[in-house]
Write a protein that holds these residues in place. Structure first.
Motif, PDB file in Angstrom:
ATOM      1  N   PRO A  53      -1.927  12.082  -1.769  1.00  0.00           N
ATOM      2  CA  PRO A  53      -1.349  11.568  -2.658  1.00  0.00           C
ATOM      3  C   PRO A  53      -2.366  10.577  -3.486  1.00  0.00           C
ATOM      4  O   PRO A  53      -2.861   9.767  -3.295  1.00  0.00           O
ATOM      5  N   LEU A  57       0.916   6.937  -6.515  1.00  0.00           N
ATOM      6  CA  LEU A  57       1.726   7.822  -5.502  1.00  0.00           C
ATOM      7  C   LEU A  57       1.741   7.182  -4.558  1.00  0.00           C
ATOM      8  O   LEU A  57       3.764   6.946  -3.774  1.00  0.00           O
ATOM      9  N   ARG A  58       1.135   7.247  -3.886  1.00  0.00           N
ATOM     10  CA  ARG A  58       1.333   6.528  -2.436  1.00  0.00           C
ATOM     11  C   ARG A  58       1.971   5.029  -2.580  1.00  0.00           C
ATOM     12  O   ARG A  58       2.524   4.966  -1.288  1.00  0.00           O
ATOM     13  N   PHE A  71       9.161  11.297  -4.398  1.00  0.00           N
ATOM     14  CA  PHE A  71       7.923  12.107  -3.586  1.00  0.00           C
ATOM     15  C   PHE A  71       7.407  13.304  -3.599  1.00  0.00           C
ATOM     16  O   PHE A  71       6.020  13.525  -4.684  1.00  0.00           O
ATOM     17  N   THR A  72       8.055  14.104  -3.148  1.00  0.00           N
ATOM     18  CA  THR A  72       7.617  15.624  -2.823  1.00  0.00           C
ATOM     19  C   THR A  72       7.475  15.768  -4.164  1.00  0.00           C
ATOM     20  O   THR A  72       7.085  16.623  -4.488  1.00  0.00           O
ATOM     21  N   TYR A  75       3.930  14.486  -6.086  1.00  0.00           N
ATOM     22  CA  TYR A  75       3.268  14.999  -5.233  1.00  0.00           C
ATOM     23  C   TYR A  75       2.873  16.586  -5.329  1.00  0.00           C
ATOM     24  O   TYR A  75       1.771  17.070  -5.573  1.00  0.00           O
ATOM     25  N   GLU A  78       1.131  16.983  -8.695  1.00  0.00           N
ATOM     26  CA  GLU A  78      -0.343  16.323  -8.005  1.00  0.00           C
ATOM     27  C   GLU A  78      -1.102  17.546  -7.642  1.00  0.00           C
ATOM     28  O   GLU A  78      -2.692  18.190  -7.900  1.00  0.00           O
ATOM     29  N   GLU A 111       2.589  13.494   3.359  1.00  0.00           N
ATOM     30  CA  GLU A 111       2.152  13.729   2.358  1.00  0.00           C
ATOM     31  C   GLU A 111       1.470  15.678   3.094  1.00  0.00           C
ATOM     32  O   GLU A 111       1.508  15.938   2.466  1.00  0.00           O
TER      33      GLU A 111
END
Length: 125
Positions: A53, A57-58, A71-72, A75, A78, A111
């Motif tokens: 990521p 984002l991280r 987050f999912t 990601y 991305e 991740e």
């Protein structure tokens, strides 16, 4: 069922990098090197930072459980825009076993879980 590039579930496995190495093509999928882990002890075959990521984002996620769904989703976006992931999937498909290594304490929400499921073509959203 095969995922991106023909990757099958039997070809991908997740492991925390701090666990004892136990075979497979070992690939670290974190952007940052795991704290306290020496390169010799890690026994890496590859460090695939390009699949990790983004820093933004991280940092936003911060491994906070209430942000997991967001987050999912982010990601996955991305990954969809990352040409290197398709090439990586082809590499995985050509190996008997690839071990996606991660440093996070949470083994269910990190991740590597999202990347594995993405490579396998699983619907995460």
């Amino acid at each position: 069922m095969a995922g991106i590039g023909g990757v099958t579930p039997s070809q991908l496995r997740l492991q925390r990098i701090y666990a004892e190495p136990d075979g497979g093509f070992r690939v670290l999928v974190d952007r940052l090197w795991p704290r306290g882990m020496s390169k010799a002890r890690a026994e890496l075959d590859e460090w695939f930072k390009d699949a990790a990521p983004s820093t933004e984002l991280r940092e936003w996620f911060g491994h906070r459980p209430e942000r997991w769904e967001g987050f999912t989703r982010r990601y996955l976006q991305e990954l969809e825009n990352n040409d290197a992931v398709v090439d990586f999937a082809a590499q995985c498909a050509g190996r008997p076993e690839t071990v996606l290594l991660f440093g996070a304490r949470n083994e269910q929400e990190n991740e590597a879980v999202v990347l594995r499921d993405y490579l396998l073509g699983r619907n995460l959203t």
